[in-house]
Write an enzyme that holds these catalytic residues in place. Sequence first.
Site, PDB file in Angstrom:
ATOM      1  N   HIS A 158      -1.452  -7.376   1.252  1.00 12.40           N
ATOM      2  CA  HIS A 158      -1.886  -7.396  -0.152  1.00 12.40           C
ATOM      3  C   HIS A 158      -1.759  -8.800  -0.722  1.00 12.40           C
ATOM      4  O   HIS A 158      -1.192  -9.699  -0.094  1.00 12.40           O
ATOM      5  CB  HIS A 158      -1.068  -6.405  -0.997  1.00 12.40           C
ATOM      6  CG  HIS A 158       0.415  -6.539  -0.887  1.00 12.40           C
ATOM      7  ND1 HIS A 158       1.110  -7.626  -1.369  1.00 12.40           N
ATOM      8  CD2 HIS A 158       1.345  -5.725  -0.324  1.00 12.40           C
ATOM      9  CE1 HIS A 158       2.394  -7.451  -1.128  1.00 12.40           C
ATOM     10  NE2 HIS A 158       2.576  -6.327  -0.480  1.00 12.40           N
TER      11      HIS A 158
HETATM   12  P1  TYD Z   1       5.127  -3.029  -0.888  1.00 15.45           P
HETATM   13  O1  TYD Z   1       5.235  -4.144  -1.862  1.00 15.45           O
HETATM   14  O2  TYD Z   1       3.739  -2.555  -0.547  1.00 15.45           O
HETATM   15  O3  TYD Z   1       5.886  -3.404   0.456  1.00 15.45           O
HETATM   16  P2  TYD Z   1       5.408  -4.349   1.648  1.00 15.45           P
HETATM   17  O4  TYD Z   1       4.715  -5.499   1.009  1.00 15.45           O
HETATM   18  O5  TYD Z   1       6.647  -4.749   2.369  1.00 15.45           O
HETATM   19  O6  TYD Z   1       4.535  -3.542   2.560  1.00 15.45           O
HETATM   20  O7  TYD Z   1       5.994  -1.809  -1.421  1.00 15.45           O
HETATM   21  C1  TYD Z   1       6.178  -0.618  -0.663  1.00 15.45           C
HETATM   22  C2  TYD Z   1       6.467   0.526  -1.619  1.00 15.45           C
HETATM   23  O8  TYD Z   1       7.657   0.264  -2.367  1.00 15.45           O
HETATM   24  C3  TYD Z   1       5.361   0.766  -2.637  1.00 15.45           C
HETATM   25  O9  TYD Z   1       5.210   2.169  -2.794  1.00 15.45           O
HETATM   26  C4  TYD Z   1       5.892   0.199  -3.929  1.00 15.45           C
HETATM   27  C5  TYD Z   1       7.390   0.312  -3.775  1.00 15.45           C
HETATM   28  N1  TYD Z   1       8.104  -0.815  -4.431  1.00 15.45           N
HETATM   29  C6  TYD Z   1       8.763  -0.613  -5.632  1.00 15.45           C
HETATM   30  O10 TYD Z   1       8.790   0.513  -6.176  1.00 15.45           O
HETATM   31  N2  TYD Z   1       9.411  -1.664  -6.237  1.00 15.45           N
HETATM   32  C7  TYD Z   1       9.407  -2.895  -5.697  1.00 15.45           C
HETATM   33  O11 TYD Z   1      10.001  -3.851  -6.280  1.00 15.45           O
HETATM   34  C8  TYD Z   1       8.706  -3.121  -4.451  1.00 15.45           C
HETATM   35  C9  TYD Z   1       8.677  -4.487  -3.802  1.00 15.45           C
HETATM   36  C10 TYD Z   1       8.081  -2.051  -3.867  1.00 15.45           C
END
Ligand code: TYD
Length: 137
Positions: free
Chosen positions: A53
Site C-alpha cells: 500500500h
Molecule cells: P496494515 O497497515 O495493512 O499492515 P501491513 O502494512 O503490515 O500489511 O495493517 C494491518 C491491519 O491492522 C489492518 O486491518 C489495519 C490494522 N491496523 C490498525 O488497526 N492500526 C494500526 O496502527 C495499524 C498499523 C494497522
Amino acid sequence: MNTLENVKLINLPKIADDRGNLSIIESVKNIPFTMKRVHWIYDVPGGIDRGGHAFVENEEFIVALSGSFDVLLDDGKEKKVISLKRSYYGLYIPNGIWRVMNDFSTNALALVLSSNDYSDDDYILDYEEFKKWRAAR
Ligand code: TYD
C-alpha cells in the site's frame, strides 16, 4: 510529490558497550517527523508479503529490530528494494510511495514508527489506483 529520492536509509546512534549495544530514535532529531504511533510486525510466516500500500499523508520509519526483511519501494515511475537487517539503521518512507515488505527471516521483528494517527482513509490499497493517483499529480 515524493519520489524514491526522498526515501532515506538513516543511521541511528549506537552506544556500543561490553554489556550490549543500545540505539536510539528521537523524533525530529533522528527521523524527519514527530512520531505519533508505533506498531511492530512479528511471527510472519515464510513467503508472506505485507504492506502492499501507499499513504496519502502518513510518513514511516521502519527498523529491523531483529532478523531481516526486504522493503520494495515504488514511486509510480521507478522501483527499488532495500534490505533491512540491523537495528542501528532504519528506512524513512515519505508519503506517496508504494511499499511492500517481504522475505522476512525467521524471528524477524519490524518496528514501524508513524507520523500520523491510524486512518483507513489514508491508505491506497490498490496498485492500479496508486498508479492513477500518481499520474494525476
Ligand atoms: P496494515 O497497515 O495493512 O499492515 P501491513 O502494512 O503490515 O500489511 O495493517 C494491518 C491491519 O491492522 C489492518 O486491518 C489495519 C490494522 N491496523 C490498525 O488497526 N492500526 C494500526 O496502527 C495499524 C498499523 C494497522
